[in-house]
Each structure stands twice: as C-alpha cells, then as structure tokens.
Design a protein around this motif. Sequence first.
Motif, short mmCIF file in Angstrom:
data_model
loop_
_atom_site.label_atom_id
_atom_site.label_comp_id
_atom_site.label_asym_id
_atom_site.label_seq_id
_atom_site.Cartn_x
_atom_site.Cartn_y
_atom_site.Cartn_z
N GLU A 289 72.44 69.84 -36.88
CA GLU A 289 72.01 68.81 -37.82
C GLU A 289 72.77 68.93 -39.14
O GLU A 289 73.01 67.92 -39.82
CB GLU A 289 70.50 68.93 -38.07
CG GLU A 289 69.63 68.54 -36.89
CD GLU A 289 69.84 67.09 -36.48
OE1 GLU A 289 69.92 66.22 -37.37
OE2 GLU A 289 69.94 66.83 -35.27
N GLY B 120 75.81 69.64 -39.42
CA GLY B 120 77.21 69.30 -39.23
C GLY B 120 78.07 70.44 -38.75
O GLY B 120 79.30 70.33 -38.69
N ARG C 212 74.65 67.48 -27.01
CA ARG C 212 74.57 66.62 -28.20
C ARG C 212 75.75 66.88 -29.13
O ARG C 212 76.29 65.95 -29.74
CB ARG C 212 73.25 66.86 -28.94
CG ARG C 212 72.01 66.52 -28.14
CD ARG C 212 70.81 66.22 -29.02
NE ARG C 212 70.63 67.17 -30.10
CZ ARG C 212 69.85 68.24 -30.04
NH1 ARG C 212 69.21 68.52 -28.91
NH2 ARG C 212 69.71 69.03 -31.08
N ARG D 123 78.57 64.18 -30.34
CA ARG D 123 78.93 63.99 -31.75
C ARG D 123 80.42 64.13 -31.95
O ARG D 123 81.05 63.33 -32.65
CB ARG D 123 78.19 64.99 -32.61
CG ARG D 123 78.43 64.81 -34.10
CD ARG D 123 77.88 65.98 -34.90
NE ARG D 123 78.66 67.20 -34.67
CZ ARG D 123 78.38 68.37 -35.23
NH1 ARG D 123 77.32 68.48 -36.01
NH2 ARG D 123 79.13 69.42 -35.00
N ARG E 101 78.06 57.57 -30.84
CA ARG E 101 76.83 57.18 -31.50
C ARG E 101 76.91 55.70 -31.83
O ARG E 101 77.94 55.06 -31.66
CB ARG E 101 76.63 58.01 -32.78
CG ARG E 101 77.76 57.85 -33.77
CD ARG E 101 77.42 58.44 -35.11
NE ARG E 101 76.36 57.65 -35.73
CZ ARG E 101 75.81 57.96 -36.90
NH1 ARG E 101 76.18 59.03 -37.55
NH2 ARG E 101 74.86 57.20 -37.41
N ASP F 202 84.20 58.89 -39.57
CA ASP F 202 82.74 58.82 -39.51
C ASP F 202 82.16 59.51 -40.74
O ASP F 202 82.72 60.50 -41.22
CB ASP F 202 82.25 59.50 -38.23
CG ASP F 202 80.75 59.34 -38.01
OD1 ASP F 202 80.17 58.40 -38.58
OD2 ASP F 202 80.18 60.13 -37.26
N ARG G 197 78.21 60.66 -42.34
CA ARG G 197 76.76 60.66 -42.10
C ARG G 197 76.07 61.67 -43.02
O ARG G 197 76.67 62.67 -43.40
CB ARG G 197 76.45 60.95 -40.64
CG ARG G 197 76.89 62.31 -40.16
CD ARG G 197 76.69 62.46 -38.67
NE ARG G 197 77.56 61.60 -37.90
CZ ARG G 197 77.57 61.56 -36.58
NH1 ARG G 197 76.73 62.31 -35.88
NH2 ARG G 197 78.39 60.78 -35.93
N THR H 200 73.13 64.58 -43.94
CA THR H 200 72.43 65.66 -43.26
C THR H 200 71.03 65.78 -43.84
O THR H 200 70.75 65.28 -44.94
CB THR H 200 73.16 67.00 -43.44
OG1 THR H 200 73.01 67.44 -44.79
CG2 THR H 200 74.63 66.88 -43.10
N GLY I 188 83.37 62.99 -40.29
CA GLY I 188 84.05 63.18 -39.02
C GLY I 188 85.52 62.92 -39.20
O GLY I 188 85.92 61.86 -39.70
N TYR J 218 83.71 67.91 -37.64
CA TYR J 218 82.87 67.47 -38.75
C TYR J 218 82.91 68.52 -39.86
O TYR J 218 82.83 69.71 -39.61
CB TYR J 218 81.43 67.23 -38.28
CG TYR J 218 81.28 65.89 -37.62
CD1 TYR J 218 80.71 64.81 -38.32
CD2 TYR J 218 81.74 65.68 -36.34
CE1 TYR J 218 80.60 63.58 -37.73
CE2 TYR J 218 81.62 64.44 -35.74
CZ TYR J 218 81.04 63.39 -36.43
OH TYR J 218 80.93 62.16 -35.85
#
Length: 244
Positions: A25, A27, A158, A162, A167, A211, A213, A215, A223, A233
């Motif tokens: 989670e 990264g 998962r 990623r 996603r 990418d 995102r 956390t 990404g 990441y």
Amino acid sequence: MSAEISRVDAVHLRRCVELASQALENGDAPFGSVLVDSDGHELAAAMNRESSDGDPTAHPEFSLVQWAIAHLTSEQRAASTVYTSGEHCPMCAAAHGWAGLGRVVAAASSAQLAEWRASWGLSAGAVRPLLFSDIAPHVDVIAPVAPFDAEMREVHRRASARAEGERRDDISPARGRRLAPHPPTLGGMADTYFKPGDEVSTPQGRGAVIDVRPTPSGRWIFGVEDDGGVVGYFTSRALRLAEG
C-alpha cells in the motif's frame, strides 16, 4: 511441502503478512519481517522500503539485522527468531548469518516466489534466488508455511498487477499508457509532483512517469516505466527530472 508450526509462530507470521500488505500500500515491494526474542516477544518489525527510500537494499530482513547488531548481545541474537513474509534473498541471508541470528520462519519460500513471478511473466530479479541453507547452513529455516504462503501469493499477485499498470485508470490513446485522470492535489503536501509523461531518473535508471497515486500515509507514489516496459513505483524523494 508446508511445515508444521506453533501457535506463537502463526501469530508472528500473520503480522508479517500484514506488514507486507502495508508495504504494498505504501508503494514498496510486499515484504515484512519481525524479530522475536527467545520468549516469543516481538523486538522489532520492518517493511520493505526500496521505493520509499530510493534504496534497493532497504529489505526488512536486512533492517532487522542492523537493529539486532545495535541492540542485542551475540547470545540474544542467537536465541532470536526472524519471521518473514518471504524467504531471505542472498544479501539478507548472508547478513543474517554474519550477525549470528537464530532460526527463520518464512511464510513463502524463495522458490515459490520465483515460480509465481515466472507464471506472471515477470522478469527475474537482479540477484539469483538461492536457498537460505546454501548461504548460511547453520541457520534452521522453516518455509513455506500454509496457509500464509497462499496469502502471500495473493499479495504478490496484486503487486504484479500494480507493476503492469493493471488498474482502472484513463489510457492515453497516443501512447497506450495508463495515466492519472488529472493532476492530483492534496492540501499540505510537501512532495514534488511529477506529472504523467515526465522523463525522470530513478535509482534503477531512466524512464517516464505513467501513473500517479496517493498512499494511506498521505504521500504520492509515481509509476515509472523504463525503455524495456518494466514499471516500478517510487516516492518523489527517489526521483528527479531527467536531464537532456
């Protein structure tokens, strides 16, 4: 074949799976470990921080070796147990052996992880996976352990998804890359923001941001895809805009 363990072992392995999930989670790669004394009490815990710290050696097992050397006597180290979500890499196994730490209990074996990665079409790591016993033969190792190995397979699945950018993001028709739908903003964030398409330098080389995102800890991870199509990441601290 999965090994038999005690109830105390199971408690600490559960903690390792949780730490590995938290690392994902954040990264980072999904690995987590705990160091336990001879009475079964947790002394220290660590998660993978390779991307967060921009350090490819920031493995949790290596961090626990450093903690143990700084805080425990040689006798205490020998009586300890290291629980981990996955069997040590050669670097961490060697450090464990040199530090004189005790037994290891791992949810998943290095052979399992190598098999999973191959089945998902991922490239082999930078270092060849070796049996812990081939590096530090005096250390007792229990691995893998059901059902924690199956749980770690799902966590690594998962992580694989990623890494491949699988996603529900917007896709750029021009480049076929997954992009954040708009530049994110979080109040009070001190991180440098890199937008999709930026050419950046990472600890592993050079690539393009594809990418972005947030956390749970309130930071951004980015990404980055290299020329070979491999996606990693990183936090902003591990990146800088590429020159030229």
